[in-house]
Design a protein around this motif. Structure first.
Motif, PDB file in Angstrom:
ATOM      1  N   ASP A  89       0.841  -1.195   0.000  1.00  0.00           N
ATOM      2  CA  ASP A  89       0.000   0.000   0.000  1.00  0.00           C
ATOM      3  C   ASP A  89       0.879   1.249   0.000  1.00  0.00           C
ATOM      4  O   ASP A  89       1.554   1.553   0.985  1.00  0.00           O
ATOM      5  N   ILE A  90       0.877   1.969  -1.121  1.00  0.00           N
ATOM      6  CA  ILE A  90       1.694   3.170  -1.296  1.00  0.00           C
ATOM      7  C   ILE A  90       0.755   4.353  -1.527  1.00  0.00           C
ATOM      8  O   ILE A  90      -0.223   4.230  -2.268  1.00  0.00           O
ATOM      9  N   HIS A  91       1.088   5.484  -0.941  1.00  0.00           N
ATOM     10  CA  HIS A  91       0.225   6.642  -1.165  1.00  0.00           C
ATOM     11  C   HIS A  91       0.939   7.726  -1.964  1.00  0.00           C
ATOM     12  O   HIS A  91       0.679   7.889  -3.144  1.00  0.00           O
ATOM     13  N   PHE A  92       1.838   8.439  -1.375  1.00  0.00           N
ATOM     14  CA  PHE A  92       2.386   9.602  -2.071  1.00  0.00           C
ATOM     15  C   PHE A  92       3.876   9.490  -2.424  1.00  0.00           C
ATOM     16  O   PHE A  92       4.330  10.177  -3.321  1.00  0.00           O
ATOM     17  N   HIS A  93       4.612   8.636  -1.731  1.00  0.00           N
ATOM     18  CA  HIS A  93       6.057   8.621  -1.936  1.00  0.00           C
ATOM     19  C   HIS A  93       6.428   7.535  -2.940  1.00  0.00           C
ATOM     20  O   HIS A  93       6.377   6.345  -2.638  1.00  0.00           O
ATOM     21  N   TYR A  94       6.830   7.958  -4.119  1.00  0.00           N
ATOM     22  CA  TYR A  94       7.094   7.000  -5.189  1.00  0.00           C
ATOM     23  C   TYR A  94       8.257   6.066  -4.850  1.00  0.00           C
ATOM     24  O   TYR A  94       8.306   4.923  -5.329  1.00  0.00           O
ATOM     25  N   LYS A  95       9.203   6.532  -4.024  1.00  0.00           N
ATOM     26  CA  LYS A  95      10.343   5.673  -3.681  1.00  0.00           C
ATOM     27  C   LYS A  95       9.902   4.440  -2.898  1.00  0.00           C
ATOM     28  O   LYS A  95      10.515   3.376  -3.005  1.00  0.00           O
ATOM     29  N   ARG A  96       8.841   4.579  -2.109  1.00  0.00           N
ATOM     30  CA  ARG A  96       8.329   3.408  -1.398  1.00  0.00           C
ATOM     31  C   ARG A  96       7.815   2.374  -2.407  1.00  0.00           C
ATOM     32  O   ARG A  96       7.931   1.167  -2.173  1.00  0.00           O
ATOM     33  N   ALA A  97       7.248   2.845  -3.502  1.00  0.00           N
ATOM     34  CA  ALA A  97       6.774   1.927  -4.544  1.00  0.00           C
ATOM     35  C   ALA A  97       7.951   1.195  -5.182  1.00  0.00           C
ATOM     36  O   ALA A  97       7.887  -0.018  -5.428  1.00  0.00           O
ATOM     37  N   LEU A  98       9.012   1.909  -5.460  1.00  0.00           N
ATOM     38  CA  LEU A  98      10.201   1.290  -6.051  1.00  0.00           C
ATOM     39  C   LEU A  98      10.781   0.244  -5.102  1.00  0.00           C
ATOM     40  O   LEU A  98      11.140  -0.868  -5.518  1.00  0.00           O
ATOM     41  N   GLU A  99      10.867   0.588  -3.821  1.00  0.00           N
ATOM     42  CA  GLU A  99      11.407  -0.340  -2.827  1.00  0.00           C
ATOM     43  C   GLU A  99      10.507  -1.562  -2.671  1.00  0.00           C
ATOM     44  O   GLU A  99      10.996  -2.699  -2.568  1.00  0.00           O
ATOM     45  N   ARG A 109      -0.401  -0.798  -4.595  1.00  0.00           N
ATOM     46  CA  ARG A 109      -1.612   0.016  -4.516  1.00  0.00           C
ATOM     47  C   ARG A 109      -1.134   1.464  -4.534  1.00  0.00           C
ATOM     48  O   ARG A 109      -0.587   1.970  -3.549  1.00  0.00           O
ATOM     49  N   ILE A 110      -1.314   2.125  -5.667  1.00  0.00           N
ATOM     50  CA  ILE A 110      -0.793   3.476  -5.822  1.00  0.00           C
ATOM     51  C   ILE A 110      -1.626   4.224  -6.847  1.00  0.00           C
ATOM     52  O   ILE A 110      -2.091   3.637  -7.829  1.00  0.00           O
ATOM     53  N   PRO A 112      -1.204   6.847  -9.591  1.00  0.00           N
ATOM     54  CA  PRO A 112      -0.105   7.489 -10.318  1.00  0.00           C
ATOM     55  C   PRO A 112      -0.124   9.013 -10.251  1.00  0.00           C
ATOM     56  O   PRO A 112       0.925   9.657 -10.192  1.00  0.00           O
ATOM     57  N   GLY A 113      -1.323   9.591 -10.224  1.00  0.00           N
ATOM     58  CA  GLY A 113      -1.414  11.041 -10.215  1.00  0.00           C
ATOM     59  C   GLY A 113      -1.009  11.681  -8.901  1.00  0.00           C
ATOM     60  O   GLY A 113      -0.847  12.896  -8.824  1.00  0.00           O
ATOM     61  N   ASN A 114      -0.839  10.877  -7.856  1.00  0.00           N
ATOM     62  CA  ASN A 114      -0.515  11.414  -6.537  1.00  0.00           C
ATOM     63  C   ASN A 114       0.977  11.419  -6.232  1.00  0.00           C
ATOM     64  O   ASN A 114       1.382  11.881  -5.161  1.00  0.00           O
ATOM     65  N   ILE A 115       1.803  10.882  -7.127  1.00  0.00           N
ATOM     66  CA  ILE A 115       3.208  10.698  -6.774  1.00  0.00           C
ATOM     67  C   ILE A 115       4.134  11.716  -7.439  1.00  0.00           C
ATOM     68  O   ILE A 115       5.348  11.618  -7.321  1.00  0.00           O
ATOM     69  N   GLY A 116       3.546  12.693  -8.135  1.00  0.00           N
ATOM     70  CA  GLY A 116       4.387  13.757  -8.675  1.00  0.00           C
ATOM     71  C   GLY A 116       4.518  13.726 -10.176  1.00  0.00           C
ATOM     72  O   GLY A 116       3.540  13.474 -10.891  1.00  0.00           O
ATOM     73  N   SER A 117       5.722  13.936 -10.666  1.00  0.00           N
ATOM     74  CA  SER A 117       5.975  14.147 -12.091  1.00  0.00           C
ATOM     75  C   SER A 117       5.781  12.880 -12.912  1.00  0.00           C
ATOM     76  O   SER A 117       5.737  11.761 -12.387  1.00  0.00           O
ATOM     77  N   ASP A 118       5.708  13.102 -14.225  1.00  0.00           N
ATOM     78  CA  ASP A 118       5.598  11.980 -15.151  1.00  0.00           C
ATOM     79  C   ASP A 118       6.833  11.096 -15.060  1.00  0.00           C
ATOM     80  O   ASP A 118       6.745   9.883 -15.261  1.00  0.00           O
TER      81      ASP A 118
END
Length: 385
Positions: A89-99, A109-110, A112-118
Protein backbone atom coordinates in the motif's frame (compact mmCIF):
# COMPACT_ATOMS: atom_id res chain seq x y z
CA UNK A 1 -28.21 -30.77 -3.18
CA UNK A 2 -30.42 -29.59 -6.03
CA UNK A 3 -29.46 -28.40 -9.48
CA UNK A 4 -28.63 -24.78 -10.17
CA UNK A 5 -31.74 -22.85 -11.19
CA UNK A 6 -31.54 -20.44 -14.17
CA UNK A 7 -32.79 -17.60 -11.99
CA UNK A 8 -29.75 -18.05 -9.78
CA UNK A 9 -27.33 -17.38 -12.62
CA UNK A 10 -25.22 -14.22 -12.50
CA UNK A 11 -23.70 -13.11 -15.80
CA UNK A 12 -20.34 -11.61 -14.85
CA UNK A 13 -19.01 -8.58 -16.66
CA UNK A 14 -16.27 -9.63 -19.05
CA UNK A 15 -13.06 -8.01 -17.89
CA UNK A 16 -9.57 -8.81 -19.05
CA UNK A 17 -7.45 -10.82 -16.66
CA UNK A 18 -4.31 -9.77 -14.83
CA UNK A 19 -2.04 -11.70 -12.49
CA UNK A 20 -1.32 -10.66 -8.93
CA UNK A 21 1.57 -12.94 -8.13
CA UNK A 22 0.22 -16.41 -8.88
CA UNK A 23 -3.42 -15.37 -8.42
CA UNK A 24 -5.48 -14.52 -11.53
CA UNK A 25 -7.85 -11.57 -11.16
CA UNK A 26 -10.57 -10.83 -13.71
CA UNK A 27 -11.71 -12.74 -16.76
CA UNK A 28 -13.20 -16.07 -15.75
CA UNK A 29 -11.10 -16.37 -12.58
CA UNK A 30 -12.88 -16.80 -9.23
CA UNK A 31 -13.66 -13.55 -7.44
CA UNK A 32 -10.83 -13.14 -4.98
CA UNK A 33 -11.18 -12.14 -1.34
CA UNK A 34 -8.58 -9.88 0.23
CA UNK A 35 -7.95 -7.96 3.40
CA UNK A 36 -5.30 -5.69 4.91
CA UNK A 37 -3.00 -6.04 7.90
CA UNK A 38 -3.21 -3.48 10.68
CA UNK A 39 0.06 -4.28 12.43
CA UNK A 40 3.08 -1.96 12.02
CA UNK A 41 4.74 -3.38 8.91
CA UNK A 42 8.12 -2.67 10.50
CA UNK A 43 7.20 -5.41 13.01
CA UNK A 44 7.61 -8.29 10.57
CA UNK A 45 6.85 -11.00 13.14
CA UNK A 46 3.51 -9.47 14.16
CA UNK A 47 2.58 -8.82 10.53
CA UNK A 48 3.41 -12.39 9.48
CA UNK A 49 1.39 -13.75 12.40
CA UNK A 50 -1.62 -11.74 11.27
CA UNK A 51 -1.14 -12.88 7.67
CA UNK A 52 -1.20 -16.48 8.90
CA UNK A 53 -4.61 -15.96 10.51
CA UNK A 54 -5.92 -14.39 7.33
CA UNK A 55 -4.55 -17.27 5.24
CA UNK A 56 -6.35 -19.71 7.52
CA UNK A 57 -9.59 -17.76 7.00
CA UNK A 58 -9.10 -18.15 3.24
CA UNK A 59 -7.65 -14.83 2.07
CA UNK A 60 -6.36 -14.88 -1.50
CA UNK A 61 -4.44 -11.59 -1.33
CA UNK A 62 -3.33 -9.38 1.52
CA UNK A 63 -2.34 -5.73 1.57
CA UNK A 64 0.27 -4.24 3.88
CA UNK A 65 0.99 -0.56 4.44
CA UNK A 66 4.38 0.73 3.32
CA UNK A 67 4.49 4.36 4.49
CA UNK A 68 8.14 4.39 5.54
CA UNK A 69 11.54 3.14 4.44
CA UNK A 70 11.59 0.92 7.53
CA UNK A 71 8.32 -0.68 6.40
CA UNK A 72 9.61 -1.54 2.93
CA UNK A 73 12.83 -2.81 4.53
CA UNK A 74 10.75 -5.41 6.39
CA UNK A 75 8.82 -6.38 3.27
CA UNK A 76 11.25 -9.01 1.85
CA UNK A 77 10.93 -11.10 5.02
CA UNK A 78 7.14 -10.73 5.01
CA UNK A 79 6.88 -11.65 1.32
CA UNK A 80 9.02 -14.79 1.82
CA UNK A 81 6.90 -15.89 4.79
CA UNK A 82 3.52 -15.27 3.18
CA UNK A 83 1.72 -18.04 1.30
CA UNK A 84 -0.43 -15.52 -0.55
CA UNK A 85 0.58 -12.54 -2.71
CA UNK A 86 1.38 -9.28 -0.95
CA UNK A 87 -0.08 -5.96 -2.12
CA UNK A 88 2.06 -3.03 -0.98
CA UNK A 89 0.00 0.00 0.00
CA UNK A 90 1.69 3.17 -1.30
CA UNK A 91 0.22 6.64 -1.17
CA UNK A 92 2.39 9.60 -2.07
CA UNK A 93 6.06 8.62 -1.94
CA UNK A 94 7.09 7.00 -5.19
CA UNK A 95 10.34 5.67 -3.68
CA UNK A 96 8.33 3.41 -1.40
CA UNK A 97 6.77 1.93 -4.54
CA UNK A 98 10.20 1.29 -6.05
CA UNK A 99 11.41 -0.34 -2.83
CA UNK A 100 8.25 -2.46 -2.50
CA UNK A 101 8.53 -3.71 -6.07
CA UNK A 102 12.16 -4.71 -5.51
CA UNK A 103 11.17 -6.33 -2.20
CA UNK A 104 8.87 -8.79 -3.94
CA UNK A 105 5.41 -7.25 -3.65
CA UNK A 106 3.03 -8.79 -6.18
CA UNK A 107 1.03 -5.59 -6.54
CA UNK A 108 1.41 -1.90 -5.76
CA UNK A 109 -1.61 0.02 -4.52
CA UNK A 110 -0.79 3.48 -5.82
CA UNK A 111 -2.51 6.33 -7.59
CA UNK A 112 -0.10 7.49 -10.32
CA UNK A 113 -1.41 11.04 -10.21
CA UNK A 114 -0.52 11.41 -6.54
CA UNK A 115 3.21 10.70 -6.77
CA UNK A 116 4.39 13.76 -8.68
CA UNK A 117 5.98 14.15 -12.09
CA UNK A 118 5.60 11.98 -15.15
CA UNK A 119 9.20 10.91 -14.63
CA UNK A 120 8.28 9.43 -11.27
CA UNK A 121 5.34 7.58 -12.82
CA UNK A 122 7.72 6.21 -15.45
CA UNK A 123 10.10 5.00 -12.73
CA UNK A 124 7.32 3.18 -10.88
CA UNK A 125 6.11 1.57 -14.11
CA UNK A 126 9.64 0.41 -14.94
CA UNK A 127 10.01 -1.10 -11.46
CA UNK A 128 6.61 -2.80 -11.73
CA UNK A 129 7.46 -4.28 -15.14
CA UNK A 130 10.91 -5.39 -14.02
CA UNK A 131 9.50 -7.18 -10.96
CA UNK A 132 6.28 -8.52 -12.46
CA UNK A 133 4.09 -6.31 -10.27
CA UNK A 134 0.48 -5.44 -10.95
CA UNK A 135 -0.86 -2.04 -9.91
CA UNK A 136 -4.11 -1.29 -8.13
CA UNK A 137 -5.47 2.20 -8.65
CA UNK A 138 -7.48 3.15 -5.58
CA UNK A 139 -9.80 6.12 -5.97
CA UNK A 140 -11.55 7.17 -2.76
CA UNK A 141 -14.36 9.69 -2.33
CA UNK A 142 -12.63 10.99 0.78
CA UNK A 143 -9.42 11.93 -1.03
CA UNK A 144 -10.50 13.14 -4.45
CA UNK A 145 -8.21 15.54 -6.30
CA UNK A 146 -8.79 19.22 -5.58
CA UNK A 147 -9.53 20.09 -9.20
CA UNK A 148 -12.27 17.47 -9.40
CA UNK A 149 -13.87 18.70 -6.20
CA UNK A 150 -13.83 22.23 -7.64
CA UNK A 151 -15.28 20.98 -10.92
CA UNK A 152 -18.11 18.90 -9.43
CA UNK A 153 -18.60 20.68 -6.11
CA UNK A 154 -18.66 17.46 -4.10
CA UNK A 155 -17.75 13.79 -4.41
CA UNK A 156 -20.10 12.24 -6.96
CA UNK A 157 -20.02 9.16 -9.24
CA UNK A 158 -18.82 11.21 -12.21
CA UNK A 159 -15.93 12.64 -10.19
CA UNK A 160 -14.79 9.21 -8.99
CA UNK A 161 -14.94 7.79 -12.51
CA UNK A 162 -13.07 10.74 -13.99
CA UNK A 163 -10.37 10.38 -11.34
CA UNK A 164 -10.00 6.69 -12.14
CA UNK A 165 -9.76 7.36 -15.88
CA UNK A 166 -7.13 10.06 -15.30
CA UNK A 167 -4.98 7.66 -13.28
CA UNK A 168 -5.48 4.88 -15.84
CA UNK A 169 -4.29 7.16 -18.65
CA UNK A 170 -1.04 7.84 -16.80
CA UNK A 171 -0.30 4.11 -16.78
CA UNK A 172 -1.44 3.53 -20.34
CA UNK A 173 0.77 6.37 -21.55
CA UNK A 174 3.69 4.29 -20.31
CA UNK A 175 2.34 1.12 -21.93
CA UNK A 176 1.37 -0.46 -18.61
CA UNK A 177 -1.85 -2.49 -18.58
CA UNK A 178 -1.56 -4.88 -15.60
CA UNK A 179 -3.83 -2.86 -13.37
CA UNK A 180 -7.11 -3.12 -11.51
CA UNK A 181 -9.18 -0.22 -10.23
CA UNK A 182 -11.35 0.65 -7.23
CA UNK A 183 -13.68 3.65 -6.82
CA UNK A 184 -14.63 3.40 -3.15
CA UNK A 185 -16.87 5.53 -0.98
CA UNK A 186 -18.40 5.10 2.46
CA UNK A 187 -21.77 6.04 0.99
CA UNK A 188 -23.31 2.92 -0.53
CA UNK A 189 -25.28 4.79 -3.21
CA UNK A 190 -22.22 6.77 -4.31
CA UNK A 191 -19.95 3.73 -4.46
CA UNK A 192 -22.39 1.56 -6.40
CA UNK A 193 -23.14 4.30 -8.93
CA UNK A 194 -19.42 5.00 -9.42
CA UNK A 195 -18.60 1.33 -9.99
CA UNK A 196 -21.45 0.94 -12.45
CA UNK A 197 -20.23 3.95 -14.40
CA UNK A 198 -16.64 2.73 -14.40
CA UNK A 199 -17.66 -0.78 -15.45
CA UNK A 200 -19.08 0.66 -18.66
CA UNK A 201 -15.98 2.75 -19.37
CA UNK A 202 -13.13 0.26 -18.91
CA UNK A 203 -12.31 -3.40 -19.44
CA UNK A 204 -9.88 -3.86 -16.54
CA UNK A 205 -10.66 -5.89 -13.40
CA UNK A 206 -12.53 -4.00 -10.70
CA UNK A 207 -11.73 -4.19 -6.99
CA UNK A 208 -14.93 -3.75 -4.97
CA UNK A 209 -15.31 -2.23 -1.55
CA UNK A 210 -17.37 0.12 0.59
CA UNK A 211 -14.68 2.03 2.41
CA UNK A 212 -14.85 3.01 6.09
CA UNK A 213 -17.94 0.83 6.34
CA UNK A 214 -17.94 0.67 10.14
CA UNK A 215 -17.81 -2.04 12.80
CA UNK A 216 -18.41 -5.74 12.44
CA UNK A 217 -22.21 -5.59 12.32
CA UNK A 218 -22.87 -2.20 10.72
CA UNK A 219 -19.95 -2.55 8.31
CA UNK A 220 -21.02 -6.03 7.29
CA UNK A 221 -24.51 -4.78 6.48
CA UNK A 222 -23.26 -1.81 4.43
CA UNK A 223 -20.68 -3.91 2.61
CA UNK A 224 -23.18 -6.67 1.88
CA UNK A 225 -25.62 -4.19 0.38
CA UNK A 226 -23.02 -2.37 -1.73
CA UNK A 227 -20.74 -5.21 -2.76
CA UNK A 228 -23.65 -7.63 -3.07
CA UNK A 229 -25.58 -5.23 -5.30
CA UNK A 230 -22.61 -4.94 -7.67
CA UNK A 231 -21.79 -8.64 -7.70
CA UNK A 232 -25.43 -9.46 -8.40
CA UNK A 233 -25.16 -7.15 -11.41
CA UNK A 234 -22.09 -9.09 -12.55
CA UNK A 235 -19.62 -6.36 -11.61
CA UNK A 236 -16.49 -7.11 -9.59
CA UNK A 237 -13.42 -9.33 -9.78
CA UNK A 238 -11.93 -8.99 -6.30
CA UNK A 239 -13.40 -7.72 -3.04
CA UNK A 240 -12.31 -6.32 0.30
CA UNK A 241 -14.79 -5.83 3.14
CA UNK A 242 -13.49 -2.83 5.11
CA UNK A 243 -14.41 -3.28 8.78
CA UNK A 244 -13.26 -1.88 12.10
CA UNK A 245 -12.61 -5.47 13.07
CA UNK A 246 -9.88 -8.06 12.76
CA UNK A 247 -8.66 -8.68 9.19
CA UNK A 248 -9.64 -12.34 9.34
CA UNK A 249 -13.22 -11.23 10.08
CA UNK A 250 -13.14 -9.20 6.84
CA UNK A 251 -12.17 -12.37 4.99
CA UNK A 252 -14.96 -14.42 6.54
CA UNK A 253 -17.57 -11.78 5.72
CA UNK A 254 -16.26 -11.56 2.16
CA UNK A 255 -16.71 -15.28 1.68
CA UNK A 256 -20.19 -15.16 3.17
CA UNK A 257 -21.19 -12.50 0.63
CA UNK A 258 -19.87 -14.65 -2.23
CA UNK A 259 -21.47 -17.79 -0.80
CA UNK A 260 -24.86 -16.07 -0.49
CA UNK A 261 -24.73 -15.26 -4.21
CA UNK A 262 -23.46 -18.68 -5.22
CA UNK A 263 -20.31 -17.11 -6.67
CA UNK A 264 -17.85 -18.97 -4.50
CA UNK A 265 -17.91 -21.45 -1.68
CA UNK A 266 -15.58 -22.24 1.18
CA UNK A 267 -16.38 -24.57 4.01
CA UNK A 268 -19.77 -25.18 5.56
CA UNK A 269 -22.78 -23.18 4.40
CA UNK A 270 -25.11 -23.08 7.40
CA UNK A 271 -28.86 -22.68 6.94
CA UNK A 272 -30.45 -21.95 10.31
CA UNK A 273 -33.66 -20.48 11.67
CA UNK A 274 -33.89 -17.39 13.91
CA UNK A 275 -35.43 -19.59 16.64
CA UNK A 276 -38.78 -19.17 18.35
CA UNK A 277 -40.88 -20.73 21.10
CA UNK A 278 -41.36 -23.86 18.95
CA UNK A 279 -37.66 -24.73 19.02
CA UNK A 280 -36.74 -28.14 20.34
CA UNK A 281 -33.20 -27.06 21.27
CA UNK A 282 -31.24 -23.84 21.75
CA UNK A 283 -30.74 -22.94 18.08
CA UNK A 284 -28.75 -19.74 18.65
CA UNK A 285 -26.12 -21.29 20.91
CA UNK A 286 -25.99 -24.45 18.77
CA UNK A 287 -25.28 -22.52 15.58
CA UNK A 288 -22.65 -20.39 17.31
CA UNK A 289 -20.89 -23.52 18.57
CA UNK A 290 -21.12 -25.29 15.21
CA UNK A 291 -19.73 -22.31 13.27
CA UNK A 292 -16.77 -22.18 15.65
CA UNK A 293 -16.09 -25.91 15.69
CA UNK A 294 -16.49 -26.29 11.92
CA UNK A 295 -14.39 -23.27 10.94
CA UNK A 296 -11.52 -25.57 9.95
CA UNK A 297 -13.57 -27.27 7.23
CA UNK A 298 -12.64 -25.97 3.77
CA UNK A 299 -14.55 -28.46 1.63
CA UNK A 300 -17.82 -26.91 0.39
CA UNK A 301 -20.90 -28.56 1.91
CA UNK A 302 -24.19 -27.50 3.46
CA UNK A 303 -25.75 -27.92 6.90
CA UNK A 304 -29.26 -26.99 8.02
CA UNK A 305 -30.02 -26.36 11.70
CA UNK A 306 -33.74 -25.83 12.32
CA UNK A 307 -35.43 -25.75 15.69
CA UNK A 308 -38.72 -27.43 14.79
CA UNK A 309 -40.55 -29.45 12.15
CA UNK A 310 -42.35 -26.50 10.51
CA UNK A 311 -39.57 -25.64 8.03
CA UNK A 312 -36.94 -28.13 9.14
CA UNK A 313 -37.73 -31.03 6.80
CA UNK A 314 -37.99 -28.74 3.77
CA UNK A 315 -34.65 -27.08 4.45
CA UNK A 316 -33.02 -30.43 5.22
CA UNK A 317 -34.00 -31.74 1.78
CA UNK A 318 -31.76 -29.06 0.24
CA UNK A 319 -28.64 -29.66 2.36
CA UNK A 320 -26.01 -32.36 2.79
CA UNK A 321 -26.71 -32.72 6.50
CA UNK A 322 -29.66 -31.46 8.52
CA UNK A 323 -30.90 -31.42 12.09
CA UNK A 324 -34.50 -30.64 13.06
CA UNK A 325 -35.70 -30.17 16.63
CA UNK A 326 -38.14 -32.76 17.95
CA UNK A 327 -39.94 -33.56 21.17
CA UNK A 328 -38.63 -35.12 24.40
CA UNK A 329 -35.03 -34.18 23.62
CA UNK A 330 -34.84 -36.30 20.46
CA UNK A 331 -34.01 -34.61 17.17
CA UNK A 332 -34.14 -35.85 13.59
CA UNK A 333 -30.95 -36.05 11.54
CA UNK A 334 -31.12 -35.89 7.74
CA UNK A 335 -28.39 -37.12 5.44
CA UNK A 336 -28.47 -36.03 1.80
CA UNK A 337 -31.98 -34.70 2.35
CA UNK A 338 -33.41 -37.96 3.68
CA UNK A 339 -34.48 -38.74 7.27
CA UNK A 340 -31.87 -41.07 8.73
CA UNK A 341 -31.82 -41.28 12.55
CA UNK A 342 -32.47 -39.48 15.82
CA UNK A 343 -29.96 -37.92 18.19
CA UNK A 344 -30.36 -36.79 21.79
CA UNK A 345 -29.76 -33.31 23.18
CA UNK A 346 -26.65 -34.43 25.03
CA UNK A 347 -24.99 -35.95 21.96
CA UNK A 348 -26.25 -33.58 19.26
CA UNK A 349 -23.37 -31.10 18.97
CA UNK A 350 -20.55 -33.65 18.89
CA UNK A 351 -22.59 -35.85 16.57
CA UNK A 352 -23.21 -33.10 14.00
CA UNK A 353 -19.55 -32.07 14.03
CA UNK A 354 -18.56 -35.69 13.46
CA UNK A 355 -21.03 -36.06 10.57
CA UNK A 356 -19.78 -32.91 8.87
CA UNK A 357 -16.13 -33.90 9.22
CA UNK A 358 -16.86 -37.36 7.79
CA UNK A 359 -18.88 -35.86 4.92
CA UNK A 360 -16.05 -33.49 4.04
CA UNK A 361 -13.57 -36.38 4.03
CA UNK A 362 -15.99 -38.44 1.91
CA UNK A 363 -16.32 -35.65 -0.69
CA UNK A 364 -12.55 -35.30 -0.93
CA UNK A 365 -12.07 -39.09 -1.18
CA UNK A 366 -14.71 -39.41 -3.92
CA UNK A 367 -13.02 -36.70 -5.95
CA UNK A 368 -9.64 -38.37 -5.45
CA UNK A 369 -10.97 -41.79 -6.51
CA UNK A 370 -12.42 -40.19 -9.63
CA UNK A 371 -8.99 -38.87 -10.50
CA UNK A 372 -10.01 -35.28 -9.87
CA UNK A 373 -8.61 -32.71 -7.53
CA UNK A 374 -10.50 -32.20 -4.30
CA UNK A 375 -12.99 -29.34 -4.61
CA UNK A 376 -11.22 -26.03 -4.44
CA UNK A 377 -12.44 -23.39 -2.05
CA UNK A 378 -13.65 -21.19 -4.90
CA UNK A 379 -15.59 -23.83 -6.78
CA UNK A 380 -19.34 -24.26 -6.56
CA UNK A 381 -20.01 -27.98 -7.10
CA UNK A 382 -22.32 -28.64 -10.05
CA UNK A 383 -24.96 -30.20 -7.84
CA UNK A 384 -24.93 -27.39 -5.31
CA UNK A 385 -26.85 -24.16 -5.24
Amino acid sequence: MSEIRPWRTIARRQSRQIMVGNVPVGGDAPITVQTMTNTPTEDAAATIDQIRRCEEAGADLIRVSCPTEEATAALPLIVRASNIPIVADIHFHYKRALEAADAGAACLRINPGNIGSDQRVAEVVRAAKANGCAIRIGVNAGSLEKDLLEKYGEPCPEALVESALDHIKLLQDHDFHEYKVAVKASDVFLAVAAYMGLAEAVDCPLHLGITEAGGLIGGTVKSSIGIGNLLWAGIGDTIRVSLSAEPEDEVRVGFEILKALGLRTRGVRVVSCPSCARQGFDVIRTVQALEERLSHIKTPLSLSVLGCVVNGPGEARETDIGITGGGKGKHMVYLSGVTDHHVSDADMLDHIVDLVEKKAAEIEADMSDAGQAAPKEHEVPEAAE
